[in-house]
Design a protein around this motif. Structure first.
Motif, PDB file in Angstrom:
ATOM      1  N   TYR A  33       0.981  -1.173   0.060  1.00 18.59           N
ATOM      2  CA  TYR A  33       0.050   0.004  -0.227  1.00 18.59           C
ATOM      3  C   TYR A  33       0.847   1.502   0.132  1.00 18.59           C
ATOM      4  O   TYR A  33       0.600   2.001  -0.869  1.00 18.59           O
ATOM      5  CB  TYR A  33      -0.864  -0.042   1.465  1.00 18.59           C
ATOM      6  N   GLU A  34       1.969   1.162   0.886  1.00 15.74           N
ATOM      7  CA  GLU A  34       2.565   2.735   1.186  1.00 15.74           C
ATOM      8  C   GLU A  34       3.387   2.771  -0.202  1.00 15.74           C
ATOM      9  O   GLU A  34       3.604   4.009  -0.684  1.00 15.74           O
ATOM     10  CB  GLU A  34       3.507   2.337   2.192  1.00 15.74           C
ATOM     11  N   VAL A  35       4.142   1.749  -0.717  1.00 11.00           N
ATOM     12  CA  VAL A  35       5.033   1.976  -1.859  1.00 11.00           C
ATOM     13  C   VAL A  35       3.946   2.300  -2.959  1.00 11.00           C
ATOM     14  O   VAL A  35       4.612   3.096  -3.817  1.00 11.00           O
ATOM     15  CB  VAL A  35       5.644   0.507  -2.240  1.00 11.00           C
ATOM     16  N   SER A  36       2.881   1.767  -3.408  1.00  6.90           N
ATOM     17  CA  SER A  36       1.991   2.248  -4.399  1.00  6.90           C
ATOM     18  C   SER A  36       1.636   3.421  -4.124  1.00  6.90           C
ATOM     19  O   SER A  36       1.734   4.364  -5.143  1.00  6.90           O
ATOM     20  CB  SER A  36       0.746   1.093  -4.110  1.00  6.90           C
ATOM     21  N   ARG A  37       1.479   3.990  -3.081  1.00  7.83           N
ATOM     22  CA  ARG A  37       1.067   5.289  -2.761  1.00  7.83           C
ATOM     23  C   ARG A  37       2.159   6.392  -3.327  1.00  7.83           C
ATOM     24  O   ARG A  37       2.100   7.268  -3.876  1.00  7.83           O
ATOM     25  CB  ARG A  37       0.443   5.580  -1.459  1.00  7.83           C
ATOM     26  N   TRP A  38       3.348   6.019  -2.712  1.00  9.09           N
ATOM     27  CA  TRP A  38       4.490   6.748  -3.192  1.00  9.09           C
ATOM     28  C   TRP A  38       4.903   6.680  -4.849  1.00  9.09           C
ATOM     29  O   TRP A  38       5.230   7.677  -5.397  1.00  9.09           O
ATOM     30  CB  TRP A  38       5.823   6.245  -2.190  1.00  9.09           C
ATOM     31  N   ILE A  39       4.587   5.562  -5.568  1.00  6.38           N
ATOM     32  CA  ILE A  39       4.662   5.361  -6.905  1.00  6.38           C
ATOM     33  C   ILE A  39       3.820   6.545  -7.482  1.00  6.38           C
ATOM     34  O   ILE A  39       3.995   6.935  -8.535  1.00  6.38           O
ATOM     35  CB  ILE A  39       4.272   4.113  -7.274  1.00  6.38           C
ATOM     36  N   LEU A  40       2.541   6.807  -6.929  1.00  7.37           N
ATOM     37  CA  LEU A  40       1.563   7.652  -7.529  1.00  7.37           C
ATOM     38  C   LEU A  40       1.821   9.113  -7.072  1.00  7.37           C
ATOM     39  O   LEU A  40       1.392  10.001  -7.665  1.00  7.37           O
ATOM     40  CB  LEU A  40       0.015   7.192  -7.062  1.00  7.37           C
ATOM     41  N   ALA A  41       2.647   9.577  -6.092  1.00  3.53           N
ATOM     42  CA  ALA A  41       3.016  10.611  -5.577  1.00  3.53           C
ATOM     43  C   ALA A  41       3.781  11.264  -6.576  1.00  3.53           C
ATOM     44  O   ALA A  41       4.739  10.892  -6.977  1.00  3.53           O
ATOM     45  CB  ALA A  41       3.696  10.605  -4.133  1.00  3.53           C
ATOM     46  N   GLN A  42       3.497  12.596  -6.825  1.00  2.00           N
ATOM     47  CA  GLN A  42       4.096  13.555  -7.690  1.00  2.00           C
ATOM     48  C   GLN A  42       5.432  13.944  -6.983  1.00  2.00           C
ATOM     49  O   GLN A  42       6.272  14.187  -7.835  1.00  2.00           O
ATOM     50  CB  GLN A  42       3.306  14.831  -8.102  1.00  2.00           C
ATOM     51  N   ASP A  43       5.534  14.078  -5.704  1.00  3.05           N
ATOM     52  CA  ASP A  43       6.697  14.745  -5.152  1.00  3.05           C
ATOM     53  C   ASP A  43       7.687  13.459  -4.695  1.00  3.05           C
ATOM     54  O   ASP A  43       8.787  13.690  -4.074  1.00  3.05           O
ATOM     55  CB  ASP A  43       6.396  15.531  -3.763  1.00  3.05           C
ATOM     56  N   VAL A  44       7.402  12.243  -5.077  1.00  5.95           N
ATOM     57  CA  VAL A  44       8.502  11.290  -4.459  1.00  5.95           C
ATOM     58  C   VAL A  44       8.952  10.694  -5.998  1.00  5.95           C
ATOM     59  O   VAL A  44       8.190  10.193  -6.886  1.00  5.95           O
ATOM     60  CB  VAL A  44       7.760  10.063  -3.852  1.00  5.95           C
ATOM     61  N   GLU A  45      10.421  10.573  -5.941  1.00  4.20           N
ATOM     62  CA  GLU A  45      11.075  10.228  -7.184  1.00  4.20           C
ATOM     63  C   GLU A  45      11.900   8.723  -7.006  1.00  4.20           C
ATOM     64  O   GLU A  45      12.062   8.203  -8.112  1.00  4.20           O
ATOM     65  CB  GLU A  45      12.229  11.142  -7.648  1.00  4.20           C
TER      66      GLU A  45
END
Length: 78
Positions: free
Chosen positions: A58-70
């Motif tokens: 869940y958390e990694v998927s959320r970060w994949i979609l986040a515009q501010d996480v590269e």
């Protein structure tokens, strides 16, 4: 070939996976934050999550979609 310049700062998310650690005693997470920040990168989010595959996904998927996480760095787990 990538269009990303070499050596530029990266916006990171850092996750420690542990059933026994807290943010107060997460030495590996502390070290990752210190190294990343020391190299000029920005840590946009840091989490400590239990060793539960569904929560990790869940958390990694959320970060994949986040515009501010590269980039995502994880530590711990089995």
């Amino acid at each position: 070939m990538s269009d990303i310049p070499v050596g530029r700062p990266v916006r990171l998310a850092i996750m420690t996976v542990s059933d026994s650690r807290t943010l107060d005693n997460d030495t590996s997470g502390d070290a990752l934050v210190k190294m990343a920040s020391g190299d000029g990168h920005e840590v946009v989010e840091r989490l400590l999550v239990p060793d539960d595959i569904y929560r990790i996904r869940y958390e990694v998927s959320r970060w994949i979609l986040a515009q501010d996480v590269e980039a995502v760095i994880t530590t711990g787990g089995t």
